[in-house]
Scaffold this motif. Structure first.
Motif, PDB file in Angstrom:
ATOM      1  N   GLY A 204      30.204  49.151  28.233  1.00  0.00           N
ATOM      2  CA  GLY A 204      29.470  47.895  28.044  1.00  0.00           C
ATOM      3  C   GLY A 204      29.798  47.221  26.720  1.00  0.00           C
ATOM      4  O   GLY A 204      29.980  46.001  26.649  1.00  0.00           O
TER       5      GLY A 204
ATOM      6  N   GLU B  70      35.072  40.094  26.382  1.00  0.00           N
ATOM      7  CA  GLU B  70      34.554  38.766  26.728  1.00  0.00           C
ATOM      8  C   GLU B  70      34.618  37.831  25.518  1.00  0.00           C
ATOM      9  O   GLU B  70      35.069  36.685  25.632  1.00  0.00           O
ATOM     10  CB  GLU B  70      33.118  38.884  27.235  1.00  0.00           C
TER      11      GLU B  70
ATOM     12  N   THR C  63      31.576  40.927  33.360  1.00  0.00           N
ATOM     13  CA  THR C  63      30.488  41.884  33.551  1.00  0.00           C
ATOM     14  C   THR C  63      31.037  43.142  34.212  1.00  0.00           C
ATOM     15  O   THR C  63      32.003  43.084  34.980  1.00  0.00           O
ATOM     16  CB  THR C  63      29.355  41.301  34.428  1.00  0.00           C
TER      17      THR C  63
ATOM     18  N   ALA D  82      31.829  43.580  26.219  1.00  0.00           N
ATOM     19  CA  ALA D  82      31.350  42.482  25.362  1.00  0.00           C
ATOM     20  C   ALA D  82      32.436  42.049  24.375  1.00  0.00           C
ATOM     21  O   ALA D  82      32.626  40.852  24.123  1.00  0.00           O
ATOM     22  CB  ALA D  82      30.083  42.905  24.624  1.00  0.00           C
TER      23      ALA D  82
ATOM     24  N   LYS E  54      33.188  34.721  31.603  1.00  0.00           N
ATOM     25  CA  LYS E  54      32.111  35.716  31.725  1.00  0.00           C
ATOM     26  C   LYS E  54      32.710  36.998  32.298  1.00  0.00           C
ATOM     27  O   LYS E  54      33.389  36.971  33.321  1.00  0.00           O
ATOM     28  CB  LYS E  54      31.016  35.166  32.655  1.00  0.00           C
TER      29      LYS E  54
ATOM     30  N   GLU F 142      30.170  46.725  36.450  1.00  0.00           N
ATOM     31  CA  GLU F 142      29.257  47.402  37.364  1.00  0.00           C
ATOM     32  C   GLU F 142      29.662  48.866  37.431  1.00  0.00           C
ATOM     33  O   GLU F 142      30.822  49.188  37.660  1.00  0.00           O
ATOM     34  CB  GLU F 142      29.339  46.793  38.763  1.00  0.00           C
TER      35      GLU F 142
END
Length: 196
Positions: A177, A184, A161, A181, A159, A163
């Motif tokens: 973003g 990932e 992510t 993705a 995972k 920030e």
């Protein structure tokens, strides 16, 4: 002086590292701790056991294991055991942690940096903020824009992510973003054989 009797898992890992480093010497500190000395540098290897779970914690401040290309042999160490089924099984179950990260998580971290480099020359790795055995938080830059990545290596999936600060432009945060993705997805294909 009598030789300290160490667990076969610890002994096997110590021997693999010692044999790979020319002129290395081993100092057994206790039943659970060994030090491999390479000139003025040293690698500490400590075994902890919780129930039937064995963890090997390797502290390698000079990153000798990296320069000697020992991470892959350590990750697949059980495959080198031919005649002792019990030792092979114990090595396969053992978690090897180098400088605070499991070996697979270290490989994932390197792949994260490589993936962002491949996506755009605008990405720049800044520093590691926090390490956990199966995860880490790192600071990156996209041009002049700073952001943090949280990478978690779960057994079933990786995972990733991001920030951002609230002042980051919406267009830039959307670009980052989208790239997060992609990274990932690529990591899961590479390390988990899935398209999560």
């Amino acid at each position: 002086m009598t030789k300290i009797q160490q667990d076969p898992v610890l002994g096997y890992i110590v021997d693999l590292i010692k044999d790979a480093i020319a002129d290395a010497k081993v100092e057994q500190k206790s039943e659970t701790v060994a030090i491999i000395k390479d000139g003025n540098d040293s690698i500490q290897i400590e075994q902890t056991t919780e129930g039937s779970n064995i963890s090997i914690h390797i502290t390698d401040k000079k990153e000798i294991l990296y320069s000697e290309d020992l991470l892959e042999p350590l990750q697949d160490i059980h495959e080198s055991v031919k005649s002792d089924a019990k030792l092979k099984a114990a090595l396969q179950k053992a978690t090897i942690i180098v400088n605070g990260l499991s070996i697979e998580t270290e490989f994932i971290f390197q792949a994260v940096k490589d993936s962002f480099d491949t996506l755009s020359t605008s990405y720049e790795f800044v520093k590691i903020i926090e390490k956990r055995t199966n995860g880490l938080t790192v600071a990156f830059k996209f041009g002049d824009h700073k952001f943090q990545l949280d990478v978690i290596n779960n057994p079933e999936a990786v995972k990733v992510t991001a920030e951002f600060g609230s002042s980051l432009d919406a267009k830039i945060s959307k670009t980052i973003g989208t790239d997060v993705a992609k990274v990932e997805s690529a990591l899961n294909k590479l390390f988990k054989d899935s398209d999560l």
